[in-house]
Scaffold this active site. Structure first.
Site, PDB file in Angstrom:
ATOM      1  N   HIS A   1      68.786 -17.075  -8.584  1.00 22.63           N
ATOM      2  CA  HIS A   1      67.404 -17.009  -8.109  1.00 22.63           C
ATOM      3  C   HIS A   1      67.252 -15.964  -7.006  1.00 22.63           C
ATOM      4  CE1 HIS A   1      63.412 -18.276  -6.884  1.00 22.63           C
ATOM      5  NE2 HIS A   1      63.851 -18.517  -5.653  1.00 22.63           N
TER       6      HIS A   1
ATOM      7  N   GLU B   1      58.743 -24.320  -8.146  1.00 20.18           N
ATOM      8  CA  GLU B   1      60.178 -24.113  -7.978  1.00 20.18           C
ATOM      9  C   GLU B   1      60.868 -25.412  -8.346  1.00 20.18           C
ATOM     10  OE1 GLU B   1      60.407 -20.536  -4.697  1.00 20.18           O
ATOM     11  OE2 GLU B   1      61.091 -22.527  -4.095  1.00 20.18           O
TER      12      GLU B   1
ATOM     13  N   TYR C   1      55.113 -13.966   5.006  1.00 18.44           N
ATOM     14  CA  TYR C   1      56.481 -14.399   5.302  1.00 18.44           C
ATOM     15  C   TYR C   1      57.251 -13.465   6.218  1.00 18.44           C
ATOM     16  CZ  TYR C   1      59.120 -11.256   2.192  1.00 18.44           C
ATOM     17  OH  TYR C   1      59.714 -10.162   1.612  1.00 18.44           O
TER      18      TYR C   1
ATOM     19  N   SER D   1      54.625 -30.588  -1.931  1.00 15.16           N
ATOM     20  CA  SER D   1      55.935 -30.621  -2.592  1.00 15.16           C
ATOM     21  C   SER D   1      56.039 -31.972  -3.283  1.00 15.16           C
ATOM     22  CB  SER D   1      57.079 -30.458  -1.588  1.00 15.16           C
ATOM     23  OG  SER D   1      56.970 -29.253  -0.869  1.00 15.16           O
TER      24      SER D   1
END
Length: 396
Positions: free
Chosen positions: A114, A181, A226, A239
């Site tokens: 990844h 993810e 980010y 999440s």
């Protein structure tokens, strides 16, 4: 009155598994249970123990490793014989809850495949797709514990700032590159005091169990925010975890050696017998399986992640959750995020006859997984299910 719960021999939730969860019935408070086949077994009734007559696993987890071992053996022994009828409920008749109170949440980045794929996507001219620190430490960031939700909870499409290549200035609005993810989450049962650390070889006495984990990601919001401090709003909106915590004790048969770690890791990350887990994940997009990520390919062990997380003296607590980061393998159909699977949107995948890149409102993603269990059985993790919905926006 007693009954004998029956479970098919090929069930993913037989005696080799015995996961922990929290359930409720209409008009009753949530309580701790295990899953046996398609039946939910109330543990306060089965074991006559009030620590399970609570709305989370935290009090039980805090009792420690020896108690976890004792209770697991006791559950298996009781389920081999008749059990009180009031302890048994059909799975479809109960509501499954978030199984533990999340204390803190850290997300790691433990898949070399990844990390390398994202490096090639974002830094195509770099001679090495991995950042210089990646093979020296498990890279991670602190997330938001309050937005961890149980499977079946709708996910509101997040809004935030984004700046595309053609935008002269940032714009605000709903994410247009919403992603998933596929990960595993590790639940800390017993913590460590501030100023102390958990050794890599001692970590398994602190890690209570494993959940499926979907780290929903707004890639456009993430890309703008980010640098230099890492993910924030692009990750913190939701999440999703599975409702069943599979005990680490149930995964002895799934342990495998880690891939070779070169260069050699620093002493605090070394393990006498470095172990990973042979867990096969599956990602279904609107009912169609689009990826099968192999956790066996992960570079960093859960034990190394916990050791790194505490090596600076940061405390850990009962209910801490740390996730693996996206699970991806070497093949295209083993990539655990849609940004990888569609190569940044340049290579759409066909889902139910349509070419797709990122998530649209109404899309549903379901993560499942299986692993080897004792005596040749396979064990399951349930599912982490979430559907994207439109929410209200500032100024609307």
């Amino acid at each position: 009155m007693t009954v004998r719960p029956s479970v098919p021999a090929d069930s993913l939730f037989g005696l080799a598994n015995l996961p922990y969860g929290v359930y409720s019935l209409p008009g009753r408070e949530p309580r701790v249970a295990t899953r046996y086949g398609d039946q939910v077994i109330d543990l306060a009734v089965l074991l006559d123990d009030d620590v399970f007559a609570r709305p989370s696993l935290n009090a039980f987890m805090a009792q420690g490793y020896d108690r976890w071992t004792e209770v697991r053996a006791a559950i298996a022994e009781r389920l081999r014989g008749p059990v009180p009828q009031e302890a048994v409920h059909e799975l479809g008749a109960v509501t499954l809850r978030l199984p533990f109170e999340v204390a803190d949440y850290v997300d790691f980045y433990a898949s070399e495949h990844h990390a390398a794929n994202l490096g090639r996507l974002f830094r195509p001219d770099s001679p090495d797709p991995l950042m210089p620190n990646w093979k020296h430490l498990p890279v991670g960031y602190h997330g938001r514990a309050g937005s961890v939700v149980v499977s079946g909870t709708d996910v509101v499409r997040p809004s935030g700032q984004r700046k595309g290549p053609q935008d002269p200035v940032p714009v605000f609005g709903p994410s247009v590159r919403l992603d998933i993810e596929a990960e595993l989450g590790f639940v800390v049962g017993t913590g460590s005091a501030m100023g102390e650390s958990v050794g890599a070889d001692d970590a398994e006495r602190h890690i209570f169990g494993v959940v499926l984990f979907n780290d929903w990601s707004a890639r456009d919001i993430q890309a703008w925010e980010y640098v230099p401090l890492g993910p924030n709003l692009g990750k913190s909106f939701a999440s999703t975890v599975s409702p069943w915590v599979v005990p680490l004790l149930a995964l002895d048969a799934a342990r495998i050696p880690l891939p070779p770690q070169e260069p050699a890791v620093l002493p605090y990350l070394r393990m006498a017998e470095p172990w990973g887990l042979d867990i096969e994940l599956s990602v279904a997009w609107n009912g169609q399986v689009v990826s099968r990520p192999p956790y066996a390919a992960m570079y960093w062990s859960p034990a190394q992640m916990l050791a790194h997380q505490t090596v600076n003296g940061a405390p850990s607590r009962t209910g801490d959750l740390f996730a693996s980061g996206t699970v991806s393998g070497p093949a295209k159909d083993q990539r655990g995020a849609f940004i990888e699977l569609t190569w940044g949107g340049a290579e759409p995948v066909t889902v139910n006859g349509r070419e797709r890149t990122f998530l649209e409102d109404g899309d549903e993603v379901v993560l499942t997984a299986t692993a080897p269990g004792a005596d040749g059985a396979r064990i399951g993790f349930g599912e982490a299910r979430g559907r994207i919905v439109t929410g209200s926006r500032p100024g609307t």
